[in-house]
Design a protein around this motif. Structure first.
Motif, PDB file in Angstrom:
ATOM      1  N   UNK A 432       0.844  -1.195   0.000  1.00 20.43           N
ATOM      2  CA  UNK A 432       0.000   0.000   0.000  1.00 20.43           C
ATOM      3  C   UNK A 432       0.877   1.241   0.000  1.00 20.43           C
ATOM      4  N   UNK A 433       0.343   2.308  -0.585  1.00 21.30           N
ATOM      5  CA  UNK A 433       1.017   3.598  -0.514  1.00 21.30           C
ATOM      6  C   UNK A 433       1.024   4.064   0.934  1.00 21.30           C
ATOM      7  N   UNK A 434       2.190   4.366   1.437  1.00 18.59           N
ATOM      8  CA  UNK A 434       2.331   4.707   2.845  1.00 18.59           C
ATOM      9  C   UNK A 434       1.569   5.973   3.220  1.00 18.59           C
ATOM     10  N   UNK A 435       1.407   6.871   2.283  1.00 21.40           N
ATOM     11  CA  UNK A 435       0.785   8.161   2.594  1.00 21.40           C
ATOM     12  C   UNK A 435      -0.713   8.187   2.336  1.00 21.40           C
ATOM     13  N   UNK A 436      -1.179   7.361   1.404  1.00 24.93           N
ATOM     14  CA  UNK A 436      -2.599   7.417   1.043  1.00 24.93           C
ATOM     15  C   UNK A 436      -3.361   6.129   1.327  1.00 24.93           C
ATOM     16  N   UNK A 437      -2.653   5.011   1.489  1.00 20.70           N
ATOM     17  CA  UNK A 437      -3.314   3.724   1.658  1.00 20.70           C
ATOM     18  C   UNK A 437      -3.760   3.092   0.363  1.00 20.70           C
ATOM     19  N   UNK A 438      -3.500   3.748  -0.766  1.00 22.65           N
ATOM     20  CA  UNK A 438      -3.909   3.182  -2.043  1.00 22.65           C
ATOM     21  C   UNK A 438      -3.094   1.943  -2.391  1.00 22.65           C
ATOM     22  N   UNK A 439      -3.756   1.004  -3.081  1.00 18.58           N
ATOM     23  CA  UNK A 439      -3.107  -0.239  -3.474  1.00 18.58           C
ATOM     24  C   UNK A 439      -2.007   0.023  -4.496  1.00 18.58           C
ATOM     25  N   UNK A 440      -0.844  -0.608  -4.270  1.00 19.84           N
ATOM     26  CA  UNK A 440       0.249  -0.522  -5.233  1.00 19.84           C
ATOM     27  C   UNK A 440       0.479  -1.872  -5.930  1.00 19.84           C
ATOM     28  N   UNK A 441       0.472  -2.963  -5.200  1.00 18.82           N
ATOM     29  CA  UNK A 441       0.521  -4.283  -5.824  1.00 18.82           C
ATOM     30  C   UNK A 441       0.062  -5.339  -4.833  1.00 18.82           C
ATOM     31  N   UNK A 442      -0.284  -6.507  -5.334  1.00 22.29           N
ATOM     32  CA  UNK A 442      -0.693  -7.628  -4.496  1.00 22.29           C
ATOM     33  C   UNK A 442      -0.101  -8.911  -5.058  1.00 22.29           C
ATOM     34  N   UNK A 443       0.406  -9.750  -4.186  1.00 20.10           N
ATOM     35  CA  UNK A 443       0.948 -11.054  -4.572  1.00 20.10           C
ATOM     36  C   UNK A 443       0.246 -12.106  -3.725  1.00 20.10           C
ATOM     37  N   UNK A 444      -0.658 -12.855  -4.338  1.00 22.04           N
ATOM     38  CA  UNK A 444      -1.417 -13.868  -3.599  1.00 22.04           C
ATOM     39  C   UNK A 444      -0.601 -15.144  -3.476  1.00 22.04           C
ATOM     40  N   UNK A 445      -0.595 -15.735  -2.286  1.00 21.63           N
ATOM     41  CA  UNK A 445       0.182 -16.945  -2.040  1.00 21.63           C
ATOM     42  C   UNK A 445      -0.673 -18.207  -2.063  1.00 21.63           C
ATOM     43  N   UNK A 446      -1.999 -18.062  -1.974  1.00 25.81           N
ATOM     44  CA  UNK A 446      -2.940 -19.179  -2.112  1.00 25.81           C
ATOM     45  C   UNK A 446      -4.184 -18.641  -2.811  1.00 25.81           C
ATOM     46  N   UNK A 447      -4.646 -19.331  -3.819  1.00 26.83           N
ATOM     47  CA  UNK A 447      -5.888 -18.962  -4.473  1.00 26.83           C
ATOM     48  C   UNK A 447      -7.053 -19.667  -3.783  1.00 26.83           C
ATOM     49  N   UNK A 448      -8.134 -18.933  -3.563  1.00 24.79           N
ATOM     50  CA  UNK A 448      -9.353 -19.500  -2.971  1.00 24.79           C
ATOM     51  C   UNK A 448      -8.994 -20.391  -1.775  1.00 24.79           C
ATOM     52  N   UNK A 449      -8.423 -19.770  -0.780  1.00 28.43           N
ATOM     53  CA  UNK A 449      -7.866 -20.472   0.387  1.00 28.43           C
ATOM     54  C   UNK A 449      -8.968 -21.188   1.164  1.00 28.43           C
TER      55      UNK A 449
END
Length: 770
Positions: A432-449
């Motif tokens: 997340x952007x440290x100043x705004x909380x906006x998403x910057x990237x996501x890396x999922x480690x399990x799909x449909x956990x």
């Protein structure tokens, strides 16, 4: 009489092995037990008839069992012993005059003696080798002598849960080395007075990592006392009691750490110029003056921030912070734990950034509504039951990024009706952007956990030298054993991550992902087979083999089922909240992979009994109120209460982050506190807690379910020192220096409710002799 009794024993063993063997073979398992059962019955009859052929036949049983055991397991003493131990003991008895009295026919002593000697020879050889061990040496080069440790923390201090915002659990101190660590001795012991009581929930645990600022240590306790201790003497300076009330609806009664902040706008020595922030299990965040423990009244409402503000379903005991918030860029980043599998009406997993001075919300990132990061109006609520961060975040201020380890939506084992956002963010590492909380990237480690494979640990930030140059990286340990090594700017893998086929066949109305991500750097164990089943004797091993084949099991990511599924690695995690430690100078990693299989069995709502005094915990019946199924979760144990899978259940391991390769892996810990007798057998036991490493080349780790604190050579992983703790050491150690230059190492020993280690209230400090 001895002959009659011996024949009766052989007869009973034959009945058990034969009967159990028929059951096992009908499930598709090994035929050895049928053959052995028949042989025991015939030997019993021959012995009863006073025939020496009984000894000849028993010699064949010994040799046959030995050949079968070596064929199944190789020369692993801990797997050979249960298969042949009782059989060899009976053979020794049969060689005594009392057992042979009155036998007629060709003397059978010689073949039986040879069979016993062969067994002893194999046993002796297997005790000198360990086929599960990986030996090697990490590089000792100072690859990056001026490595970025993540902030301006003095070398002799420890300001954050992971020492710095990078969460490396690395100290640049080098006074303690592999050559002198064996000389460590107790410096002082402090007792908090906060111990598990008779009315506490089962998972009352002491997991704190102390902070050290100037000459003071700061800790919290399971019932959320905040305490300041003189770092040199261990004397208490102050304590603060938040006066929390016990609540049976909490799943956890613990505190892993407090947070520290020095306000540059307030002159040193003035009230609340430096502050300690205390998270509590009744969902408060309290600001305290670091100098005296007094509440800082200008923060939030008279010094206390209500973390249930804007929460849906703000039921007491359902939401609270167990981990230390991260303070970065004048913001205090707070996540929270929600009760796993109690109800579908759970609070939100929102991540909030509060102004560190006033407690005002700066931004909020809710994985159920990820685009709205501006603070909510007082009458609005966050998305209920969204994936949460129950661990601790890390941050890179220069990149302006916050790294969040996310969990799953309750119920963990049911995926029906999940939203697109839940499917995207569940069990992921998200930036997340440290100043705004906006998403910057996501890396999922399990799909449909469907397995409770939360990302459990603080991501560790370290710069790694690659073929393309130095890359700002992130190391993310996971419960399923994969280690994600990512470019922290983009989330793209440095060590390759591939999609691999995964088992299907979820319950009606649910689904599984056809593929799952898999990192090339992984401690994921090989799939279990019947030969991996274990026991203290061949009888409980047979029971484990039968149970194994009764369960559904198709390897990692076998879906939960009505018949019961074997989940391996289990939701205890190959890695849990203790994470890993990284040396940013040598670019190497030290960790403690743990292996315990669990059983997950879905229970239709109509078959769920009415609630009793509690709604369930992470083991046993989890009610999942509001969902069509409850779930029974439990470790896969033998009738004697030990793991059904063969040891080792716990290791220490070293990784070269430049190559992405596991360099060594050694059994860790003994069964000293797992058995009625204090046996020092180094089997390799489970653990929960974290490691710490130093520039001196030493790694420190408690965590194992035996009550010992240990030091290891970081280069080889070999144990160098250990000391007995007065209670379970399920916490992460830290280190610092005092005014006279001595380096101290501190660990909390308070036990862990779920793993059954001894409770206590100890803070233990060690140092070298003056």
């Amino acid at each position: 009489m001895a002959v009659v009794i011996t024949s009766l024993i052989l007869f009973l063993i034959g009945l058990v092995l034969g009967g159990g063997g028929i059951w096992l073979a009908s499930l598709g398992g090994s035929w050895y037990y049928i053959i052995a059962g028949i042989a025991f019955l015939v030997a019993a009859w021959l012995l009863y008839r006073r025939k020496s052929m009984a000894l000849w036949l028993y010699a064949a049983i010994v040799i046959g069992t030995l050949c079968w055991a070596v064929w199944e397991t190789g020369f692993d003493w801990w797997e050979l012993g249960p298969r042949g131990g009782i059989i060899v003991l009976i053979a020794l008895w049969l060689l005594t005059p009392w057992a042979r009295r009155g036998l007629a026919g060709p003397d059978g002593r010689a073949p039986l003696i040879l069979a016993v000697l062969a067994s002893i020879g194999v046993a002796g050889y297997s005790m000198t080798t360990d086929p599960k061990d990986i030996a090697g040496e990490l590089n000792t080069d100072k690859v990056t002598p001026t490595a970025d440790l993540g902030g301006n923390v003095p070398a002799g201090e420890w300001h954050y849960y992971g020492r710095t915002q990078y969460g490396q659990r690395y100290s640049p101190l080098d006074q303690i080395t592999p050559e002198n660590v064996a000389n460590l001795q107790p410096a002082w012991t402090y007792r908090t007075g906060d111990v598990k009581g008779p009315d506490d929930i089962s998972e009352t645990t002491y997991q704190v990592t102390a902070l050290k600022i100037a000459d003071t240590l700061y800790i919290c306790t399971p019932h959320n006392f905040a305490i300041a201790i003189d770092a040199a003497s261990g004397k208490e300076k102050w304590r603060f009691d938040p006066k929390i009330k016990l609540n049976k609806d909490r799943q956890h009664q613990t505190c892993r750490g407090v947070s520290y902040y020095a306000d540059a706008k307030i002159a040193a020595g003035q009230p609340c110029a430096a502050r300690i922030y205390l998270p509590t299990s009744d969902a408060r965040l309290i600001a305290l003056d670091a100098a005296n423990g007094q509440v800082c009244p200008t923060f939030a409402e008279s010094g206390t921030l209500n973390l249930l503000a804007n929460m849906p379903y703000p039921k007491p005991g359902y939401y609270y912070s167990t981990s230390a918030p991260l303070i970065v860029a004048n913001k205090i980043i707070v996540g929270g734990a929600v009760n796993d599998n109690y109800s579908t009406q759970e609070p939100s997993g929102v991540i909030r950034a509060f102004d560190v001075d006033t407690g005002a919300v700066i931004w909020n990132w809710d994985s159920g509504n990820p685009d709205q990061t501006t603070p909510l109006a007082p009458d609005q609520t966050y998305t209920h039951n969204s994936p949460n961060m129950w661990s601790t975040a890390s941050a890179d201020e220069k990149l302006g990024l916050l790294y969040v380890p996310l969990g799953n939506q309750t119920p963990d084992q049911l995926g029906l009706g999940r939203s697109a956002n839940v499917e995207k963010f569940s069990s992921s590492i998200t930036a997340l952007d440290l100043n705004t909380g906006q998403l910057r990237w996501v890396r999922q480690t399990v799909h449909h956990d469907l397995w409770d494979m939360d990302v459990p640990a603080q991501p560790t930030l370290v710069d790694i030298t690659t073929a393309g140059g130095v890359v700002p990286a992130l190391v993310g340990p996971t419960k399923q054993g994969d280690l994600y090594v990512l470019d922290r700017r983009s989330g793209e893998p440095i060590v390759p991550v591939n999609e691999v086929p995964a088992p299907g066949g979820a319950i009606e109305g649910d689904h599984t992902s056809p593929t799952q991500p898999a990192s090339d750097l992984s401690f994921n164990p090989k799939p279990l087979t019947g030969a991996d089943m274990w026991g203290i004797t061949m009888f409980d091993q047979l029971a484990c083999r039968i149970e194994f084949l009764k369960l559904r099991y198709e390897g990692r990511y076998t879906p939960p089922s009505l018949q019961g599924s074997l989940i391996y690695p289990g939701n205890f995690g190959t890695f849990n909240w203790g994470g890993v430690a990284v040396d940013p100078v040598r670019q190497v990693m030290f960790g403690m992979p743990t292996y315990l299989a669990f059983i997950s069995r879905l229970v239709p709502r109509a078959d769920v009994p009415p609630p009793g005094d509690t709604k369930g915990s992470e083991q046993g019946l989890n009610r999942n109120d509001g969902a069509p199924y409850a779930v029974i979760l439990k470790p896969f144990l033998s009738p004697l209460g030990i793991p059904c899978q063969a040891p080792p259940w716990g290791y220490v391991a070293g990784v070269d982050l430049r190559t992405g390769k596991i360099v060594y892996k050694h059994r860790n810990g003994t069964v000293y506190d797992m058995t009625p007798l204090p046996l020092p057998f180094k089997v390799g036991v489970p653990g929960i807690g974290g490691p710490m490493i130093t520039a001196g080349g030493v790694a420190f780790l408690g965590a194992a379910v035996d009550d010992f604190f240990r030091a290891y050579d970081l280069t080889t992983g070999r144990q160098l020192w250990q000391t007995r703790l007065p209670a379970g050491g399920q916490s992460t150690p830290m280190t610092y220096t005092v005014a006279d230059g001595r380096q101290f190492v501190v660990i909390v020993a308070g036990g862990h409710g779920s793993v059954g280690t001894k409770p206590g209230d100890y803070v233990m400090a060690y140092t070298l002799p003056k």
